[in-house]
Design an enzyme around this catalytic site. Structure first.
Site, PDB file in Angstrom:
ATOM      1  N   GLU A 262       0.828  -1.215   0.000  1.00 33.50           N
ATOM      2  CA  GLU A 262       0.000   0.000   0.000  1.00 33.50           C
ATOM      3  C   GLU A 262       0.863   1.266   0.000  1.00 33.50           C
ATOM      4  OE1 GLU A 262      -2.744  -0.731   3.309  1.00 33.50           O
ATOM      5  OE2 GLU A 262      -4.065  -1.799   1.927  1.00 33.50           O
ATOM      6  N   ASP A 341      -8.230  -9.000   4.020  1.00 28.98           N
ATOM      7  CA  ASP A 341      -7.962  -7.863   4.895  1.00 28.98           C
ATOM      8  C   ASP A 341      -8.997  -7.734   6.013  1.00 28.98           C
ATOM      9  OD1 ASP A 341      -6.918  -5.570   5.924  1.00 28.98           O
ATOM     10  OD2 ASP A 341      -7.582  -4.245   4.325  1.00 28.98           O
ATOM     11  N   GLU A 369     -12.479  -2.024  11.996  1.00 25.11           N
ATOM     12  CA  GLU A 369     -12.504  -1.353  10.693  1.00 25.11           C
ATOM     13  C   GLU A 369     -13.626  -1.879   9.806  1.00 25.11           C
ATOM     14  OE1 GLU A 369      -8.833  -1.668   8.508  1.00 25.11           O
ATOM     15  OE2 GLU A 369      -9.641  -0.591   6.781  1.00 25.11           O
TER      16      GLU A 369
HETATM   17  C1  GCV Z   1      -2.338   0.510   8.406  1.00 22.67           C
HETATM   18  C2  GCV Z   1      -5.995  -2.097   5.681  1.00 22.67           C
HETATM   19  C3  GCV Z   1      -6.356  -0.766   6.273  1.00 22.67           C
HETATM   20  C4  GCV Z   1      -5.166   0.172   6.288  1.00 22.67           C
HETATM   21  C5  GCV Z   1      -4.016  -0.518   7.046  1.00 22.67           C
HETATM   22  C6  GCV Z   1      -3.703  -1.817   6.315  1.00 22.67           C
HETATM   23  C7  GCV Z   1      -2.596  -2.610   6.981  1.00 22.67           C
HETATM   24  O1  GCV Z   1      -5.769  -1.984   4.323  1.00 22.67           O
HETATM   25  O2  GCV Z   1      -7.415  -0.213   5.549  1.00 22.67           O
HETATM   26  O3  GCV Z   1      -5.554   1.365   6.932  1.00 22.67           O
HETATM   27  O4  GCV Z   1      -2.893   0.311   7.122  1.00 22.67           O
HETATM   28  O5  GCV Z   1      -4.848  -2.623   6.294  1.00 22.67           O
HETATM   29  O6  GCV Z   1      -2.922  -3.592   7.639  1.00 22.67           O
HETATM   30  O7  GCV Z   1      -1.444  -2.268   6.844  1.00 22.67           O
END
Ligand code: GCV
Length: 642
Positions: A262, A341, A369
């Protein structure tokens, strides 16, 4: 008892009342060291003889290890024996948990040992407020307890947090976000004093501090031209930087790294693999006994949605399984429990079984989340129990394959710690499962209710609200394991096509005839082939695939008949109507708690449950309408679909 609870902050599972059973008793504490002093401070005045509770460090670590303890009661005396101070701390909190039961009748010797050697919470707290993600990424409980507006907070709150965590058995914490921005990167060097201060506050609770670091730190902080893990200058920089960290914090835990994920930098940028990346940090940490947690959450977030061969679910295995055996002993591969995720329902990540020669840690998400963002009551204990007990290989379940359990914390500077007061139960349950994955999630909930809300609240009502709340949440959100039907960006509320044609991945492929992702070897992405038997066959087979994961593995027509006897489309309608209705019932049940909990907590829970009822209806109507319009198949019960 310790009376230093913060004014105005809910004491969570350690209110003074939780110590009622111990308070009036004569207690003897034997042993030396910081953690023993912590126990002494908790106990208050101690006696030398005629104790009713004896807490003793024997100094013979033996089979109890550093953290285990024995408990028994004989001739009116309750005894906790630990080989080392940490065991005494956990034994003491076990007595708190037992309450009166610890002082009743005789108790044969029970031995308590943690299943996981490291039980760690990761904070996704930013040092400087991130314009998109705020002070805490995916945080739903106010600001950070570590930083506010770019500066370190008063650490009284962190101290109280350490005490809460110790009482659940947590022994490690990462204090900053894995997405390490510029200000946070400097915690490793010129802002190291802030890390040392937190470590100092958590040390008396047996909690070691870890730090998320940026893989490009040698460039960002060291001024080197490269962060190539095989470059000698880079290796020397990490070695020297780490030496300085240990100079300041002798019991520092180690580093956590999100690399090539990411947008974060990583070894791929230098043509190296993830073992090369992890090992340079592992080598720097090894002389001091530190560890590197290297995250397996690596996937292409810049996909072309037209490309049907790319499957995000495959990515971690494809990247990491070939590297088994190449990681150093003090490198730990941190794997999310599912291949995507932290969705409400995912199959178990096949990576957990694929790397027998690597230390694997399983990562859960306590912060909600994708499970209602602490606006929805969603007790995750039953999900984690299923995850940890899942027999991924013929001879071992997930808990047996993992060396450690890690989770993203749900705590912030909120008065109730977790935004939704009932979300405290998730944090509590995480620690308890990391200690003993075989615990019953509903018994854990009982423990939390007893400790946090007291023995006199309407326990049946709380169980009726929370016991099935994860499955309820599942029922009114994305159906049958398909996942990710959330609003892009903030991930709250329904948006069926929100991610469907984006570079982040495509998750349901719904058209007028059917829905689901074909991940079979026969006709799909081949993801099923990453599982050991029998799961590679079970998931491949339309007939054997469990209903709750059907759309994760198969694209099926709306008329496909599930094991439950319902068609896919009718299942979608039925579960969404039932789930939304159930939230109304949850809201009604809470009325039974009126007058039994403090007014402030009551008001907060009511406000959250009202939102849950509203949001569940929104989910129901959007999901049902979407699939009705796509399929044209009416609800056989004739309910309102728009
Ligand atoms: C910290 C998901 C979340 C991101 C997070 C990522 C991760 O994609 O939306 O906010 O980033 O996981 O676990 O690194």
């Amino acid at each position: 008892m310790s009376t230093d609870e913060l004014a105005g902050v809910h004491p969570a599972w350690l209110p003074p009342a939780a110590f009622r059973a111990i308070a009036a008793r004569r207690v003897a504490v034997h042993g030396t060291g910081t953690l023993v002093d912590t126990v002494r401070a908790e106990v208050g005045a101690t006696v030398d003889e005629d104790a009713e509770l004896v807490l003793r460090v024997t100094g013979e670590v033996g089979a109890l290890g550093e953290e285990g303890f024995e408990l028994y009661r004989r001739d009116g005396v309750t005894v906790v024996l630990a080989g080392a101070p940490a065991g005494l701390l956990y034994g003491f909190f076990h007595v708190v948990r037992l309450g009166e039961a610890a002082f009743t009748g005789e108790r044969p010797v029970e031995r308590h040992l943690p299943a996981m050697r490291r039980r760690m919470l990761d904070h996704w707290d930013n040092v400087a407020v991130n314009p998109v993600m705020g002070q805490v990424e995916r945080g739903y409980s106010g600001g950070s307890i570590f930083w506010r507006d770019g500066a370190q907070c008063d650490l009284a709150r962190v101290r109280a947090y350490g005490r809460l965590l110790a009482a659940t058995g947590v022994n490690a914490i990462t204090i900053n976000n894995v997405n390490v921005q510029a200000a946070a990167a400097r915690l490793l060097t010129d802002r190291l004093g802030e890390v040392a201060a937190v470590a100092g506050v958590l040390r008396p609770y047996g909690i070691r501090v870890h730090l998320s670091v940026n893989f490009a730190a040698p460039v960002m902080l060291g001024g080197l031209p490269t962060a190539d893990p095989l470059d000698e200058g880079v290796r020397a920089w990490w070695a020297e930087t780490t030496r300085r960290v240990y100079e300041a914090i002798p019991d520092f835990g180690g580093y956590v790294v999100k690399a090539d994920s990411e947008g974060q930098p990583g070894p791929f940028g230098y043509g190296r693999d993830h073992a090369d990346g992890a090992n340079v940090l592992a080598d720097a940490l090894a002389p001091f006994g530190g560890v590197v947690h290297w995250r397996a959450f690596v996937y292409n977030h810049r996909q072309d949605w037209r490309d049907r061969s790319t499957d995000r679910a495959r990515a971690a295995y494809d990247h990491f399984a070939p590297l088994d055996g190449k990681f150093r002993d003090n490198a730990i591969l941190q794997v999310k429990y599912g291949p995507i995720d932290f969705q409400t329902r995912e199959p178990i990540s096949p990576v957990i079984a694929a790397m027998p020669a690597t230390n694997v840690a399983v990562e859960l998400q306590v912060t909600q989340e994708y499970t209602g963002q602490q606006r929805h009551a969603c007790y995750l204990g039953p999900m984690w129990s299923e995850v940890l007990g899942f027999p991924l290989t013929p001879d071992r379940d997930v808990a047996g394959l993992a060396k450690e359990l890690i989770a993203v914390s749900n705590v912030g500077d909120d008065r109730f710690w977790t935004g939704h007061p009932l979300a405290q139960a998730n944090l509590y349950a995480f620690g308890r499962f990391a200690w003993d994955p075989s615990l019953d999630p509903l018994s854990i909930l009982d423990e939390w209710i007893d400790l946090a809300l007291g023995p006199d609240v309407d326990r049946a009502a709380l169980h009726a609200i929370l016991d099935d709340s994860w499955r309820t949440y599942e029922s009114y959100t994305a159906p049958l394991g398909v996942g990710f039907m959330v609003r892009p960006g903030h991930h709250y509320g329904p948006d069926v096509d929100g991610y469907e044609y984006t570079p982040w991945g495509t998750y349901h492929f719904a058209d007028r005839d059917g829905v689901g992702v074909d991940r079979t070897r026969a006709t799909g992405t081949g993801f099923t082939g990453q599982y050991p038997r029998p799961w590679s066959d079970v998931y491949e087979s339309l007939e054997r695939c469990p209903d709750e994961l059907l759309l994760f593995f198969h694209h099926v027509p709306y008329g496909h008949v599930l094991h439950s006897g319902s068609t896919v489309i009718q299942h979608i309608y039925d579960t969404h109507f039932a789930g939304a209705e159930r939230t109304v019932e949850m809201r009604r049940l809470w009325e039974r708690l009126a007058g039994q909990v403090d007014a402030d907590l009551d008001a907060r829970v009511r406000e959250r449950l009202d939102e849950q009822v509203r949001s569940a209806a929104e989910w129901r109507d959007q999901i049902n309408t979407y699939f009705y319009r796509k399929s044209g198949v009416p609800d056989e019960k004739g309910r309102t679909i728009y």
